[in-house]
Design an enzyme around this catalytic site. Structure first.
Site, PDB file in Angstrom:
ATOM      1  NE  ARG A  58      23.356  43.009  68.508  1.00 26.26           N
ATOM      2  CZ  ARG A  58      22.482  43.786  69.120  1.00 26.26           C
ATOM      3  NH1 ARG A  58      22.036  44.863  68.502  1.00 26.26           N
ATOM      4  NH2 ARG A  58      22.052  43.517  70.328  1.00 26.26           N
ATOM      5  CG  ASP A  80      22.074  40.569  82.709  1.00 25.28           C
ATOM      6  OD1 ASP A  80      22.786  39.707  82.143  1.00 25.28           O
ATOM      7  OD2 ASP A  80      21.146  41.164  82.130  1.00 25.28           O
ATOM      8  N   GLY A 134      22.301  33.997  75.142  1.00 28.99           N
ATOM      9  CA  GLY A 134      21.288  33.445  76.034  1.00 28.99           C
ATOM     10  C   GLY A 134      21.701  33.491  77.487  1.00 28.99           C
ATOM     11  CB  THR A 193      22.225  38.401  68.557  1.00 26.75           C
ATOM     12  OG1 THR A 193      23.377  38.311  69.405  1.00 26.75           O
ATOM     13  CG2 THR A 193      21.003  37.943  69.339  1.00 26.75           C
ATOM     14  CG  ASN A 240      23.375  46.436  76.655  1.00 23.64           C
ATOM     15  OD1 ASN A 240      23.649  45.500  75.914  1.00 23.64           O
ATOM     16  ND2 ASN A 240      22.660  46.277  77.751  1.00 23.64           N
TER      17      ASN A 240
END
Length: 517
Positions: A117, A279, A177, A161, A365
């Site tokens: 990112r 999720d 993760g 990230t 997201n």
């Protein structure tokens, strides 16, 4: 390590000298953090490019990274230099012409390279999370590694990230993760030495029975300097699709946290997805804005969550002000007295499958939303969707622990009125999009569609005013800055950065002198 330094003539690589004052109130010729400022609003005050002239936008320059993969980073800008990343790569380029100043290539690792990112900056140091979850401090002038500390053990399944959040004397980082049972955390690191200052754990250690694990930190948080609170969303629990072995709400997974940046002490929390089994992490950007709500001035936090709900929260207290959906949702039994969705046990993954909306990728997201204070619109790249979820005893109690299959989805930009939660306008994007959103005081909304087109819309009504093909998928969020009196809009397509601006106004030729008679 491979490091290339390329001399240039248009930008001096002097000390950057980024301090807390600049991070709190970035000047218009900068974008010094992941969100630009601390609020997460991604709303630029620049107006040179506006609804009357955006159709004339032209390409100022483009930078080809010569790497595989899509740019997911938000570039930061300080003193005319842009810094941005791909996994294992960091660049410094001239923001006026896209010329490379230096390129740092990190040593290759076997860690999961899902994306990167971006970097953060304080004084003259850049802070970069490697794919294998190390935090590195780089010299902003050269890209040289000054120190390197391990944040998490990538061999156990955690990778990195995020772009670190810099607050005062703290570099705030976490790891990602969810293929393994892990312990999620947020860590504060000394910017000079790399030493740990404090750690907040979102879940117990992985040897604790019948509890949820993970709750990882995937994305950059936001910060309110007046309240001196940082806000981070946490990831989903694990085992991911098997909720029977982790009864209860599974705090602090899928949770918005308000923490004291000096100590890491929890001040309040709000859980968008109690006992998640789909999720749907809650790491989507917690956007901060001040305004009237029910006639009273409020310091608000807003989140369009992956589970399909839009929340407005009093960010001083954590009290819920509004909970509503922004697309099809069928997994809850309603909303409790605290504004939290109530999960329906009949919608948990099962051996014969469950039809669920939204799908595993969620109603939204990682792509950043934007809040436009002028219109009161929270604009998000959404994805109405359905999927089938399965879990059976043989899937066990580790990692993913089940299966899911997407059935249908589409992409749409939605403009949500924060006071009511009603969608004021929507703009179809085709398939699910990957681009974030930028709004400007010029009345514009910049984003991208699923076919790789850059878009500029009228923020008031969502109508297209300009578009251009990127030649690749768009997976980052636009930024805007002003240099030499001109506004730029920076976007990425595939592995290329594009800088857009208005064309130079031709200098009028002097009228020929009248012939002497």
């Amino acid at each position: 390590m491979a490091l290339a330094a390329v001399a240039v003539t248009t930008v001096g690589l002097h000390a950057q000298n980024v301090d807390s004052t600049m991070l709190k109130n970035p000047p218009k010729d900068s974008w010094p953090g992941y969100h630009g400022d601390y609020s997460g609003r991604r709303n630029s005050a620049l107006t040179e490019i506006n609804t009357t002239n955006v159709s004339k936008l032209t390409l100022g320059w483009a930078f080809q990274t010569q790497q595989n993969g899509q740019i997911k980073a938000t570039p930061i800008l300080v003193d005319g230099i842009l810094y941005f990343t791909l996994p294992d790569n960091v660049w410094a380029i001239d923001a006026r012409n896209g010329h490379q100043l230096w390129h740092y290539a990190a040593p290759p690792t076997k860690a999961f390279h899902i994306g990167q990112r971006g970097v953060s900056i304080l004084k003259d140091k850049l802070y970069y999370m490697t794919s294998d979850a190390h935090l590195q401090a780089l010299d902003a002038k050269t890209g040289k590694v000054l120190w390197d500390v391990e944040v998490a053990d990538s061999k156990k399944g955690q990778w990195a990230t995020m772009s670190p959040l810099i607050v005062g004397n703290h570099v705030l980082v976490g790891a990602s993760g969810d293929f393994d049972n892990l312990q999620g955390f947020l860590r504060s690191v000394d910017p000079e030495t790399g030493k740990t200052q404090w750690t907040f754990f979102s879940t117990p250690t992985v040897d604790t029975p019948r509890v949820a694990y993970s709750g990882n930190m995937w994305m950059t948080g936001t910060y309110d300097p007046e309240l001196n609170l940082i806000y981070f969303g946490t990831g989903n629990p694990s085992p991911v699709l098997n909720g029977k072995v982790r009864p209860g709400d599974n705090l602090y997974t899928c949770t918005i946290l308000a923490l004291d940046p000096e100590t890491g002490k929890l001040v309040w929390h709000f859980q968008p997805s109690p006992h998640d089994t789909h999720d749907w992490d809650a790491v989507e950007i917690p956007v901060l804005a001040d305004g009237l709500f029910d006639g009273k001035p409020r310091k608000m936090l807003m989140q369009a969550s992956r589970n399909g709900y839009f929340f407005v929260i009093d960010r001083a207290t954590g009290k819920n002000l509004l909970t509503t959906t922004f697309g099809p949702v069928n997994w809850s039994k309603g909303v409790d007295k605290d504004g939290r969705p109530i999960p329906n046990p009949d919608k948990e993954p099962a051996p014969d499958g469950r039809l669920i909306a939204p799908d595993e990728s969620g109603m939204t997201n990682y792509r950043s939303p934007s809040f436009d204070p002028k219109t009161g619109l929270f604009i998000v790249s959404a994805s109405p969707s359905y999927s089938l979820y399965f879990n059976k005893p043989a899937d066990g109690a580790y990692g993913w622990a089940g299966a899911d299959y997407g059935l249908w989805s589409k992409g749409v930009l939605e403009a949500i009125d924060y006071k009511t939660g009603k969608i004021r306008w929507s703009h179809e994007l085709g398939d699910r999009g990957g681009s974030g959103v930028l709004t400007t005081a010029g009345g514009l909304t910049f984003s991208g569609d699923s076919k790789g087109n850059f878009l500029a819309l009228d923020t008031a009504n969502g109508k297209t005013l300009w578009h251009a093909g990127a030649g690749g998928g768009i997976a980052s969020s636009p930024i805007s800055y002003e240099l030499d009196g001109h506004q730029y809009v920076l976007m990425s397509g595939g592995n290329v950065l594009f800088a857009w601006r208005l064309p130079e106004t031709p200098v009028a030729k002097a009228a020929p002198a009248a012939a002497k008679k």
